[in-house]
Design an enzyme around this catalytic site. Structure first.
Site, PDB file in Angstrom:
ATOM      1  N   ASP A 154     -70.660  85.382  17.655  1.00  0.00           N
ATOM      2  CA  ASP A 154     -69.360  85.276  17.070  1.00  0.00           C
ATOM      3  C   ASP A 154     -69.635  83.588  16.521  1.00  0.00           C
ATOM      4  O   ASP A 154     -69.780  83.115  15.371  1.00  0.00           O
ATOM      5  CB  ASP A 154     -68.100  85.181  17.816  1.00  0.00           C
ATOM      6  N   GLU A 176     -72.612  96.897  18.441  1.00  0.00           N
ATOM      7  CA  GLU A 176     -71.195  95.694  19.689  1.00  0.00           C
ATOM      8  C   GLU A 176     -71.581  96.552  20.842  1.00  0.00           C
ATOM      9  O   GLU A 176     -72.728  97.480  21.439  1.00  0.00           O
ATOM     10  CB  GLU A 176     -70.593  97.293  18.687  1.00  0.00           C
ATOM     11  N   HIS A 177     -71.060  95.495  21.285  1.00  0.00           N
ATOM     12  CA  HIS A 177     -72.249  95.112  22.558  1.00  0.00           C
ATOM     13  C   HIS A 177     -73.423  95.355  22.594  1.00  0.00           C
ATOM     14  O   HIS A 177     -73.354  95.311  24.189  1.00  0.00           O
ATOM     15  CB  HIS A 177     -71.399  96.331  23.560  1.00  0.00           C
ATOM     16  N   THR A 178     -74.237  95.244  21.721  1.00  0.00           N
ATOM     17  CA  THR A 178     -75.735  94.472  22.133  1.00  0.00           C
ATOM     18  C   THR A 178     -76.483  93.159  22.443  1.00  0.00           C
ATOM     19  O   THR A 178     -77.259  92.863  22.932  1.00  0.00           O
ATOM     20  CB  THR A 178     -76.297  95.021  20.801  1.00  0.00           C
TER      21      THR A 178
HETATM   22 MG    MG Z   1     -63.113  85.359  19.550  1.00  0.00          MG
END
Ligand code: MG
Ligand code: ADP
Length: 373
Positions: free
Chosen positions: A162, A23-25
């Site tokens: 994403d 996460e946040h990588t």
């Molecule tokens: Mg989104």
């Protein structure tokens, strides 16, 4: 599509996604490990002769209509239609011809819960327009294009995870993605065969200042990389962490760096275990990731921490917040036959704290964006 009076030329489906760990990588050029969800967005599409685009969503009473003028520059279509116009804009900006089209959208990916309904929408629309227009655009190049739609046209500064996840994942696998090189490895993640399930808890917590906090975390990471003389925090190896921390002034920036560097390492360790078929053993890494987000990166909220604690107390092998933070979802790795019991434990804990009742989804790695038969 019947609302436009003619049958669609085809239907394209794109999944939501959940990030198993990392996460946040992504904006630190590091590693992530998402997989596609069975929840998905479906776009029915057909050519429209006047060269314009007409878009309807089940989630909105108002269809959106636009033409070449509105996609000549970012920002001219706003609201949810911007995600669609952004894809048209990004395709045209990359030199592709995009035929006019009618698009009808249906989705069961919850909006704004951190399961990436935005990337699902972009990817489904992109696949539809590419196929309708006969555009030659290999899957490896689609995530960047969809990301440009979201970053530049919609104006949401997200990383590549994403779009890469929803376009490049594979059923039964997690997607090990190097966000710098965009190299991918499909890592076996057959939960059902192992008698396991991933329970996703949608906390339904209101996103508190999420945009500003995201920007400030991102800025801290960029500042730290500059101070350390590296292109991105990905270039600080776990073995060099202490030395890097000693060169930084201030507790807060040190904790931010520690999260990113240890999180990258946890992704690598998780991938090793999955390659060896040891799914249960990733539990402690998930839980360690959560502690790092809570204590070092400071991006969790009480609803999220409560869900993680309740899931672990009810026997989950590991649990962590997934997504950018300040609300959103938690995932818990559980025995398949324990998923109801764990969900009940979380619901009870929420009631005890006076939180909104959470929603639950069972997640098993589903196929990426594809055309439906
Ligand atoms: Mg989104
Ligand atoms: P997330 O991607 O975590 O669901 P975002 O804020 O990034 O949250 O994206 C959600 C936005 O995407 C919605 O507010 C809406 O504008 C748009 N969106 C996603 N799916 C749909 C859909 N099926 N119909 C209309 N708009 C959608």
């Amino acid at each position: 599509m019947h609302r436009y009076g003619e049958p669609p030329a085809g239907r394209w489906a794109a999944p939501g996604r959940v990030n198993l760990i990392g996460e946040h990588t992504d904006y630190n050029d590091g590693f992530v490990l998402p997989f596609a969800l069975p929840l998905r967005t479906v776009v029915a599409a057909a050519p429209q002769d006047d060269g314009r685009w007409t878009v309807g969503s089940e989630l909105s009473d108002c269809p959106v209509e636009f033409g070449a003028d509105e996609v000549a520059a970012p920002g001219r279509v706003t609201g949810w239609g911007a995600y669609v116009a952004g894809v048209v804009w990004a395709l045209r900006d990359a030199g592709h011809h995009v035929p006019g089209a009618r698009l009808a959208i249906a989705s069961d990916v919850p909006l704004g819960s951190g399961l990436s309904s935005s990337a699902a929408l972009e990817a489904a629309v992109l696949a539809a327009l590419v196929d309708l227009g006969g555009v030659d655009l290999p899957a490896e190049r689609r995530p960047r294009l969809a990301q440009r739609a979201e970053n530049t046209y919609v104006g949401a500064p997200t990383g590549i995870m994403d779009q890469a996840a929803v376009i490049r994942c594979r059923a039964g696998h997690a997607l090990f993605l190097d966000c710098r090189t965009e190299a991918v490895e499909h890592v076996p993640f057959d939960l059902a065969a192992a008698g396991l399930a991933v329970l996703v808890v949608d906390s339904r917590a209101p996103h508190r200042h999420a945009d500003g906090e995201y920007a400030s975390r991102r800025a801290s990471c960029e500042q730290a990389a500059e101070l350390l003389g590296v292109a991105a925090l990905r270039d600080v190896p776990a073995a060099g962490l202490d030395e890097a921390l000693a060169r930084l002034d201030g507790d807060e920036i040190r904790r931010r760096v520690r999260h990113v560097v240890t999180e990258d390492q946890r992704v690598l360790d998780t991938v090793e275990l999955l390659r060896a078929g040891r799914i249960r053993d990733i539990g402690p890494l998930l839980t360690a990731s959560h502690a790092s987000m809570r204590d070092d990166f400071e991006i969790t909220v009480p609803e999220i921490d409560t869900a993680v604690e309740a899931a672990l107390a009810a026997g989950a092998y590991g649990a962590r917040m997934t997504g950018g933070g300040f609300g959103g979802c938690v995932l818990a790795l559980v025995d398949a036959d324990r998923s109801d019991a764990v969900a009940d434990a979380v619901t009870t804990a929420y009631a005890g704290r006076g939180f909104h009742a959470p929603n639950f989804h069972l997640a098993a790695p589903a196929p990426a964006t594809h055309r439906l038969p």
